[in-house]
Enzyme design. Structure first.
Site, short mmCIF file in Angstrom:
data_model
loop_
_atom_site.label_atom_id
_atom_site.label_comp_id
_atom_site.label_asym_id
_atom_site.label_seq_id
_atom_site.Cartn_x
_atom_site.Cartn_y
_atom_site.Cartn_z
N ASP A 49 16.22 -16.95 33.34
CA ASP A 49 16.67 -15.69 32.70
C ASP A 49 17.71 -14.93 33.71
O ASP A 49 18.68 -14.75 33.34
CB ASP A 49 15.57 -15.07 32.69
N TYR A 141 5.82 -19.63 34.47
CA TYR A 141 4.53 -19.47 33.23
C TYR A 141 3.80 -20.41 33.51
O TYR A 141 2.79 -20.53 32.40
CB TYR A 141 5.50 -19.54 32.02
#
Length: 185
Positions: A49, A141
């Site tokens: 990101d 994650y």
């Protein structure tokens, strides 16, 4: 970083869709759309990101702010996807998707599969013919790279969208090996 390009078989296609994987930097891929493993704010972050936001420049952040103001006030939901322009990237679009976070109890593989299927649907809707994916949720994650690879490849193979090429662009050799194995199954 040198790039290693591999597929299950050289030139392997599935229903007209070529699926490959290689180690590399997704921000330099010359494809119609790159998929961003975004956080729900769409405002940039770490990992893929952050790299995509830095490489794309400020116009990407501005377009993400417009999406948040217009539709995703509380953030982009896990498994959903949205397209923006790509700013200064060589791609034409960035497709943002939020992967499930195992550390927050988001352990359903269907949520992860949705990231890939929804991203492909959005890619098709904007006219993208080639799409580059990272290993969504395989980093901070907490998802195991082997599971991400199996889910990603299965979701891509099951997709009925009209996209010519899907590239899994992976950061490290361990993740690359997981995707190579999944492509061979």
């Amino acid at each position: 970083m040198p790039q290693t390009r591999r597929s299950a078989q050289p030139g392997a296609t599935l229903g007209g869709m070529r699926i490959t994987c290689h180690q590399g930097d997704i921000t330099v891929e010359e494809v119609d759309a790159v998929v961003n493993a975004a956080n729900s704010t769409l405002m940039g972050g770490g990992g893929v990101d952050g790299a995509i936001h830095r490489a794309a420049g400020p116009e990407l952040l501005e377009e993400c702010r417009r999406w948040r103001a217009a539709r995703w006030h509380d953030g982009l939901p896990v498994g959903e996807a949205v397209a923006t322009g790509a700013g200064q990237l060589p791609a034409r679009w960035v497709i943002h998707t939020v992967g499930p976070d195992r550390h927050r109890g988001q352990t359903d593989p269907a949520l992860l599969a949705s990231c890939f299927t929804r991203s492909l649907e959005v890619a098709e809707s904007v006219g993208a013919r080639s799409v580059a994916f990272p290993a969504i949720s395989a980093g901070v994650y907490g998802w195991d790279a082997d599971e991400v690879a199996r889910v990603a490849v299965a979701a891509t193979r099951a997709s009925t969208v009209e996209v010519d090429e899907v590239r899994f662009v992976l950061f490290g050799p361990e993740v690359l090996a997981a995707f190579e194995q999944a492509l061979q199954e």
